[in-house]
Design a protein around this motif. Structure first.
Motif, PDB file in Angstrom:
ATOM      1  N   PRO A 100       0.817  -1.207   0.000  1.00 32.19           N
ATOM      2  CA  PRO A 100       0.000   0.000   0.000  1.00 32.19           C
ATOM      3  C   PRO A 100       0.857   1.267   0.000  1.00 32.19           C
ATOM      4  N   THR A 101       0.199   2.372  -0.273  1.00 29.40           N
ATOM      5  CA  THR A 101       0.876   3.670  -0.273  1.00 29.40           C
ATOM      6  C   THR A 101       1.406   3.987   1.127  1.00 29.40           C
ATOM      7  N   ALA A 102       2.561   4.600   1.180  1.00 27.66           N
ATOM      8  CA  ALA A 102       3.178   4.956   2.454  1.00 27.66           C
ATOM      9  C   ALA A 102       3.497   6.441   2.459  1.00 27.66           C
ATOM     10  N   VAL A 103       3.456   7.028   3.657  1.00 28.64           N
ATOM     11  CA  VAL A 103       3.908   8.396   3.873  1.00 28.64           C
ATOM     12  C   VAL A 103       5.121   8.308   4.786  1.00 28.64           C
ATOM     13  N   TRP A 104       6.315   8.557   4.201  1.00 33.67           N
ATOM     14  CA  TRP A 104       7.547   8.367   4.961  1.00 33.67           C
ATOM     15  C   TRP A 104       8.020   9.706   5.527  1.00 33.67           C
ATOM     16  N   GLU A 105       8.271   9.691   6.826  1.00 32.13           N
ATOM     17  CA  GLU A 105       8.953  10.819   7.468  1.00 32.13           C
ATOM     18  C   GLU A 105      10.427  10.444   7.606  1.00 32.13           C
ATOM     19  N   LEU A 106      11.305  11.211   6.932  1.00 30.34           N
ATOM     20  CA  LEU A 106      12.738  10.927   6.948  1.00 30.34           C
ATOM     21  C   LEU A 106      13.463  11.969   7.784  1.00 30.34           C
ATOM     22  N   ALA A 107      14.441  11.492   8.533  1.00 26.87           N
ATOM     23  CA  ALA A 107      15.297  12.382   9.327  1.00 26.87           C
ATOM     24  C   ALA A 107      16.732  11.884   9.210  1.00 26.87           C
ATOM     25  N   ALA A 108      17.632  12.734   8.753  1.00 28.39           N
ATOM     26  CA  ALA A 108      19.047  12.382   8.605  1.00 28.39           C
ATOM     27  C   ALA A 108      19.859  13.194   9.598  1.00 28.39           C
ATOM     28  N   ALA A 109      20.784  12.527  10.304  1.00 33.19           N
ATOM     29  CA  ALA A 109      21.595  13.198  11.317  1.00 33.19           C
ATOM     30  C   ALA A 109      23.007  12.640  11.269  1.00 33.19           C
ATOM     31  N   PRO A 110      24.018  13.485  11.554  1.00 34.06           N
ATOM     32  CA  PRO A 110      25.404  12.992  11.595  1.00 34.06           C
ATOM     33  C   PRO A 110      25.552  11.926  12.672  1.00 34.06           C
ATOM     34  N   LEU A 111      26.371  10.931  12.362  1.00 30.82           N
ATOM     35  CA  LEU A 111      26.624   9.855  13.321  1.00 30.82           C
ATOM     36  C   LEU A 111      28.117   9.559  13.256  1.00 30.82           C
ATOM     37  N   ALA A 112      28.795   9.752  14.343  1.00 30.54           N
ATOM     38  CA  ALA A 112      30.235   9.535  14.367  1.00 30.54           C
ATOM     39  C   ALA A 112      30.537   8.080  14.692  1.00 30.54           C
ATOM     40  N   ALA A 113      31.320   7.440  13.838  1.00 28.09           N
ATOM     41  CA  ALA A 113      31.750   6.063  14.095  1.00 28.09           C
ATOM     42  C   ALA A 113      32.851   6.066  15.147  1.00 28.09           C
ATOM     43  N   PRO A 114      33.050   4.923  15.831  1.00 31.74           N
ATOM     44  CA  PRO A 114      34.114   4.874  16.857  1.00 31.74           C
ATOM     45  C   PRO A 114      35.497   5.237  16.307  1.00 31.74           C
ATOM     46  N   ASP A 115      35.737   4.949  15.017  1.00 38.21           N
ATOM     47  CA  ASP A 115      37.065   5.266  14.461  1.00 38.21           C
ATOM     48  C   ASP A 115      37.126   6.676  13.910  1.00 38.21           C
ATOM     49  N   GLY A 116      36.046   7.454  14.100  1.00 40.46           N
ATOM     50  CA  GLY A 116      36.043   8.836  13.636  1.00 40.46           C
ATOM     51  C   GLY A 116      35.569   9.012  12.220  1.00 40.46           C
ATOM     52  N   VAL A 127       4.064   6.961   8.510  1.00 42.14           N
ATOM     53  CA  VAL A 127       3.181   7.585   9.515  1.00 42.14           C
ATOM     54  C   VAL A 127       1.702   7.492   9.126  1.00 42.14           C
ATOM     55  N   VAL A 128       1.367   6.662   8.137  1.00 43.76           N
ATOM     56  CA  VAL A 128      -0.035   6.566   7.708  1.00 43.76           C
ATOM     57  C   VAL A 128      -0.908   6.090   8.855  1.00 43.76           C
ATOM     58  N   ARG A 129      -0.559   4.960   9.468  1.00 44.41           N
ATOM     59  CA  ARG A 129      -1.393   4.425  10.552  1.00 44.41           C
ATOM     60  C   ARG A 129      -1.415   5.355  11.759  1.00 44.41           C
ATOM     61  N   ALA A 130      -0.277   5.951  12.065  1.00 45.33           N
ATOM     62  CA  ALA A 130      -0.234   6.863  13.213  1.00 45.33           C
ATOM     63  C   ALA A 130      -1.135   8.070  12.980  1.00 45.33           C
ATOM     64  N   ARG A 131      -1.139   8.583  11.730  1.00 42.54           N
ATOM     65  CA  ARG A 131      -1.968   9.751  11.454  1.00 42.54           C
ATOM     66  C   ARG A 131      -3.452   9.403  11.432  1.00 42.54           C
ATOM     67  N   VAL A 132      -3.776   8.196  10.923  1.00 40.01           N
ATOM     68  CA  VAL A 132      -5.179   7.759  10.969  1.00 40.01           C
ATOM     69  C   VAL A 132      -5.638   7.629  12.417  1.00 40.01           C
ATOM     70  N   SER A 133      -4.771   7.036  13.257  1.00 41.98           N
ATOM     71  CA  SER A 133      -5.110   6.892  14.666  1.00 41.98           C
ATOM     72  C   SER A 133      -5.240   8.254  15.339  1.00 41.98           C
ATOM     73  N   ASP A 134      -4.295   9.172  15.017  1.00 48.10           N
ATOM     74  CA  ASP A 134      -4.370  10.514  15.598  1.00 48.10           C
ATOM     75  C   ASP A 134      -5.633  11.235  15.151  1.00 48.10           C
ATOM     76  N   ALA A 135      -5.999  11.054  13.866  1.00 50.27           N
ATOM     77  CA  ALA A 135      -7.205  11.717  13.353  1.00 50.27           C
ATOM     78  C   ALA A 135      -8.447  11.188  14.043  1.00 50.27           C
ATOM     79  N   ALA A 136      -8.469   9.848  14.223  1.00 50.53           N
ATOM     80  CA  ALA A 136      -9.622   9.259  14.907  1.00 50.53           C
ATOM     81  C   ALA A 136      -9.706   9.748  16.346  1.00 50.53           C
TER      82      ALA A 136
END
Length: 531
Positions: A100-116, A127-136
């Motif tokens: 089914p169709t999806a509504v994707w919320e994307l978030a990109a953030a820097p992530l430092a590896a242990p070796d730098g 977030v389709v199901r979450a928004r339907v639930s929130d709307a209800a």
């Protein structure tokens, strides 16, 4: 999660998949400086029809759908440059994987590896199901608020928390009208302390809320609210059981609804009814005293009249017997008239005295013996022969005997004689009066029918009441006091029987019904006329 051949997932990323599994519809991906997948775990792979092994080591532009690849690649680039970025994409997977169709919320953030080494953490959540639930939930809350605000019953929503366990968070228009205050003036009040201290509500309301918060079930109380003009408004208050809720800041709290009802009108009605009842009681007591006084007066007067009447009748009898000398025909006729009227006056006095004794409860119990009611009826008929003869009336008997009952022969004889005398009084001259005495199953029935005008339906229920006289008797000035039938009813009732009156076009019929009994022995001496 599967890795691509020849590539091993760094150990420091092992904690991410279990964390991602705790959030519904969340996918986590990690990219290296070359925008290549280092880790990918979550439902996005399934929507694309891919596995982790299909994407690891490949770049964003190689894996992500072409229509979104450039934008997602830009998010990863911004994060590698130290700038967290967010975006939202609507993706229709119908032609890609059948998902089914999806509504994707994307978030990109820097992530430092242990070796730098520079890396990027990309979270992707459908977030389709979450928004339907929130709307209800929003719709449900909106319906509740609309119904709450428009309800005709005054209500307040209380919020319980550690710091303010019973603060008013919402009131409806009905409660604002009841208190004469703006809703804003009531919000934030603590029913358990400030509202009581300020004299806005009675302490019973605070106690009700306290019992509700402790899980008690008796959640109703009578108390009061203070109106804006200073007057107290009596109310009946009820509380819903407390329910858990979540505050906007995520903390857990308790909510309950107070419902109030203005009881001003009810209390006024109750006071009016109480006063009316007290008035009725006083009137009934006054009536009882009047009845007692009337009964005492009637008894006293009747008793005082009884003695001189006995002397009058005795002297008339002596005059008629010639003890004072011979009488002329005219004198004898006049004395006979005086005797007849004196006898009627004596019967009236006896009826009044008997009625007074009945009302006071002083009347002695009737004699209990075997009585042939047929013989009693015939004797009663003989008692009224003179009355029938004077009016040219005839008696039509239908007496079948013996008809045994148990009771007082003299009293029953008086019952039948009274009914026959009444029938003769209301019937026209020359008419017939009918008397019947028969067995009917387990009863003996005596019926007396007159040839009078009958009794109107409206008057039938009252004919056996004391002093009641029909409209016909009043119009025709017929003799009588309205006591005879009441004494008939009393005598029949004391014998365990019933008497009723019926009326038709041919006149009225009075029917006496008594329980039949088997005779032990005849008692003819009880049928003699009273002295």
């Amino acid at each position: 999660m599967t890795t691509a051949p020849g590539r091993e997932r760094p150990d420091w990323l092992a904690a991410l998949p279990p964390l991602a599994d705790q959030v519904p519809d969340l996918t986590v991906c990690v990219f290296d400086a070359g925008h290549r997948f280092v880790l990918c775990h979550g439902p996005w792979l399934t929507r694309r029809g891919l596995t982790a092994g299909d994407v690891l080591g490949r770049t964003v532009r190689e894996v992500v759908l072409s229509s979104f690849a450039e934008d997602v690649d830009a998010l990863v680039g911004a994060a590698l440059a130290g700038r967290p970025e967010q975006a939202e994409f609507v993706v229709d997977y119908a032609e890609v994987s059948g998902a089914p169709t999806a509504v994707w919320e994307l978030a990109a953030a820097p992530l430092a590896a242990p070796d730098g080494a520079p890396t990027v953490l990309l979270t992707c959540r459908d977030v389709v199901r979450a928004r339907v639930s929130d709307a209800a939930l929003t719709s449900s809350e909106q319906r509740f608020r609309t119904a709450f605000d428009a309800a005709p019953t005054p209500m307040a929503l209380l919020v319980g928390a550690a710091a303010r366990p019973t603060a008013v968070s919402r009131v409806n228009a009905a409660l604002a009208r009841l208190t004469g205050r703006a809703a804003a003036d009531l919000l934030g009040r603590d029913v358990a302390s400030t509202a009581v201290a300020d004299g806005l509500v009675g302490a019973e309301l605070a106690d009700l809320v306290e019992r509700a918060l402790h899980g008690q079930t008796d959640l109703a109380v009578d108390t009061w609210l203070r109106h804006a003009d200073g007057t107290r408004v009596p109310v009946s208050a009820a509380s819903s059981p407390p329910v858990p809720a979540t505050a906007p800041d995520g903390t857990v709290q308790t909510e309950l609804v107070l419902m109030l009802r203005d009881t001003t009108a009810e209390l006024a009605t109750h006071r009016a009814l109480t006063e009316a009842l007290a008035g009725e009681r006083r009137a009934a007591e006054h009536q009882r005293r009047l009845e007692t006084l009337r009964g005492d007066f009637v008894a006293a007067v009747s008793h005082e009249l009884r003695t001189p009447m006995t002397g009058i009748l005795g002297n008339i009898e002596m005059l008629l017997d010639g003890d004072a000398g011979a009488l002329t025909a005219m004198q004898a006729l006049m004395l006979a008239t005086v005797e007849r009227e004196a006898q009627r006056l004596r019967r009236l006095i006896e009826d009044l005295l008997t009625t007074a004794h009945i009302e006071s409860g002083a009347l002695s119990a009737p004699e209990d013996a075997e009585v042939d009611l047929a013989a009693v009826a015939e004797a009663a008929a003989a008692d009224v022969t003179g009355q029938l003869t004077r009016r040219g009336q005839r008696l039509v008997p239908a007496v079948t005997g013996p008809a045994w009952v148990r009771g007082d022969a003299a009293g029953l004889r008086g019952v039948v004689a009274e009914l026959l005398s009444n029938a003769a009084t209301v019937s026209p001259a020359g008419a017939a009066v009918r008397l019947a005495c028969t067995r009917d199953g387990g009863d003996v029935v005596v019926a007396v029918a007159d040839s009078g005008p009958g009794i109107p339906d409206a008057e039938l229920p009252y004919v056996f009441e004391r002093f009641f006289r029909t409209a016909h008797a009043g119009e025709q000035a017929l003799p009588g006091t309205g006591l005879g039938l009441s004494l008939v009813a009393h005598t029949v009732t004391t014998h365990g029987g019933t008497v009723r009156a019926e009326s038709g076009p041919g006149g009225a019929v009075f029917t006496v019904r008594l329980p039949a009994s088997a005779p032990a022995a005849a008692v003819p001496h009880l049928l003699r006329s009273p002295a």
